[in-house]
Scaffold this motif. Structure first.
Motif, PDB file in Angstrom:
ATOM      1  N   UNK A 239      10.172  23.953  36.412  1.00  0.00           N
ATOM      2  CA  UNK A 239       9.694  24.131  34.925  1.00  0.00           C
ATOM      3  C   UNK A 239       8.671  23.037  34.537  1.00  0.00           C
ATOM      4  N   UNK A 240       8.582  21.796  35.115  1.00  0.00           N
ATOM      5  CA  UNK A 240       7.517  21.084  34.688  1.00  0.00           C
ATOM      6  C   UNK A 240       6.086  21.443  35.441  1.00  0.00           C
ATOM      7  N   UNK A 241       6.277  21.983  36.673  1.00  0.00           N
ATOM      8  CA  UNK A 241       5.338  22.098  37.539  1.00  0.00           C
ATOM      9  C   UNK A 241       4.375  23.628  36.892  1.00  0.00           C
TER      10      UNK A 241
ATOM     11  N   UNK B 190       1.043  34.921  50.190  1.00  0.00           N
ATOM     12  CA  UNK B 190       0.002  34.212  50.846  1.00  0.00           C
ATOM     13  C   UNK B 190       0.511  32.715  51.143  1.00  0.00           C
ATOM     14  N   UNK B 191       0.210  32.061  52.311  1.00  0.00           N
ATOM     15  CA  UNK B 191       0.701  31.019  52.534  1.00  0.00           C
ATOM     16  C   UNK B 191       0.108  29.895  51.891  1.00  0.00           C
ATOM     17  N   UNK B 192      -1.235  29.799  51.714  1.00  0.00           N
ATOM     18  CA  UNK B 192      -1.875  29.026  50.973  1.00  0.00           C
ATOM     19  C   UNK B 192      -1.572  28.805  49.776  1.00  0.00           C
ATOM     20  N   UNK B 193      -1.176  29.773  48.988  1.00  0.00           N
ATOM     21  CA  UNK B 193      -0.524  30.094  47.680  1.00  0.00           C
ATOM     22  C   UNK B 193       0.789  29.151  47.484  1.00  0.00           C
ATOM     23  N   UNK B 194       1.559  29.350  48.356  1.00  0.00           N
ATOM     24  CA  UNK B 194       2.873  29.158  48.661  1.00  0.00           C
ATOM     25  C   UNK B 194       2.794  27.556  48.998  1.00  0.00           C
ATOM     26  N   UNK B 195       1.823  26.941  49.742  1.00  0.00           N
ATOM     27  CA  UNK B 195       1.687  25.595  49.961  1.00  0.00           C
ATOM     28  C   UNK B 195       1.304  24.983  48.645  1.00  0.00           C
ATOM     29  N   UNK B 196       0.440  25.411  47.696  1.00  0.00           N
ATOM     30  CA  UNK B 196       0.043  24.863  46.692  1.00  0.00           C
ATOM     31  C   UNK B 196       1.223  24.687  45.722  1.00  0.00           C
ATOM     32  N   UNK B 197       2.056  25.988  45.701  1.00  0.00           N
ATOM     33  CA  UNK B 197       2.945  25.895  44.793  1.00  0.00           C
ATOM     34  C   UNK B 197       3.887  24.838  45.024  1.00  0.00           C
ATOM     35  N   UNK B 198       4.215  24.419  46.280  1.00  0.00           N
ATOM     36  CA  UNK B 198       5.209  23.631  46.815  1.00  0.00           C
ATOM     37  C   UNK B 198       4.707  22.356  46.649  1.00  0.00           C
ATOM     38  N   UNK B 199       3.314  21.963  46.764  1.00  0.00           N
ATOM     39  CA  UNK B 199       2.586  20.825  46.183  1.00  0.00           C
ATOM     40  C   UNK B 199       3.148  20.487  44.789  1.00  0.00           C
TER      41      UNK B 199
ATOM     42  N   UNK C  70       5.394  17.200  43.249  1.00  0.00           N
ATOM     43  CA  UNK C  70       4.661  16.296  42.399  1.00  0.00           C
ATOM     44  C   UNK C  70       5.294  16.004  41.120  1.00  0.00           C
ATOM     45  N   UNK C  71       6.209  17.405  40.630  1.00  0.00           N
ATOM     46  CA  UNK C  71       6.865  17.351  39.424  1.00  0.00           C
ATOM     47  C   UNK C  71       8.230  16.356  39.853  1.00  0.00           C
ATOM     48  N   UNK C  72       8.861  16.786  40.732  1.00  0.00           N
ATOM     49  CA  UNK C  72      10.034  16.027  41.260  1.00  0.00           C
ATOM     50  C   UNK C  72       9.914  14.531  41.562  1.00  0.00           C
TER      51      UNK C  72
END
Length: 145
Positions: free
Chosen positions: A78-80, A125-134, A138-140
């Protein structure tokens, strides 16, 4: 009737480190990672480490740990992503929509101006998933322990 656990399911293999994931959270009892076939941007999964097909086979302690982790990860998502709403689901059995026979919780951000994509339909797309994970990681990091 309780289905027998298949230790070759994709989540069991991720838990053993045999398959990669975009991990966003892990503790002694659970792991969370980005769904590779997300329904919306920020769609994450929380997976108990206990071997259970569904909620009915999960121990009370495993259920408590899963809900605690789901709440923590949902706060970070939610924060991210700042969604307009959030759907948190858990499916039990194929007829209910369960596609992996290992209990897991979906955290699906909802946006007022975006339709939801079909469950388990199209790989992101794996690059998008990586960015979403990051973003979620960061929010965690900002959440109290």
């Amino acid at each position: 009737m309780q289905a027998e656990y298949d230790n070759q399911n994709i989540f069991a293999r991720i838990l053993r480190g045999e398959l990669p994931c975009f991990k966003i959270y892990e503790d002694a009892d659970t792991i969370a990672f980005m769904d590779i076939m997300p329904q919306t941007d920020g769609h994450a999964l929380v997976v108990p480490k206990e071997q259970a097909v569904d909620l009915f086979g999960l121990s009370e302690a495993g259920a408590a740990a899963a809900i605690k982790s789901t709440q923590r990860v949902a706060r970070a998502v939610r924060e991210a992503f700042q969604p307009d709403g959030m759907v948190i689901t858990q499916f039990n059995g194929v007829a209910a929509g369960q596609t992996v026979p290992h209990i897991h919780f979906h955290i699906v951000p909802r946006y007022a101006d975006q339709p939801i994509r079909g469950h388990a339909r199209e790989q992101q797309d794996m690059a998008v998933l990586k960015e979403h994970a990051e973003r979620v990681i960061a929010a965690l990091a900002k959440l109290p322990a």
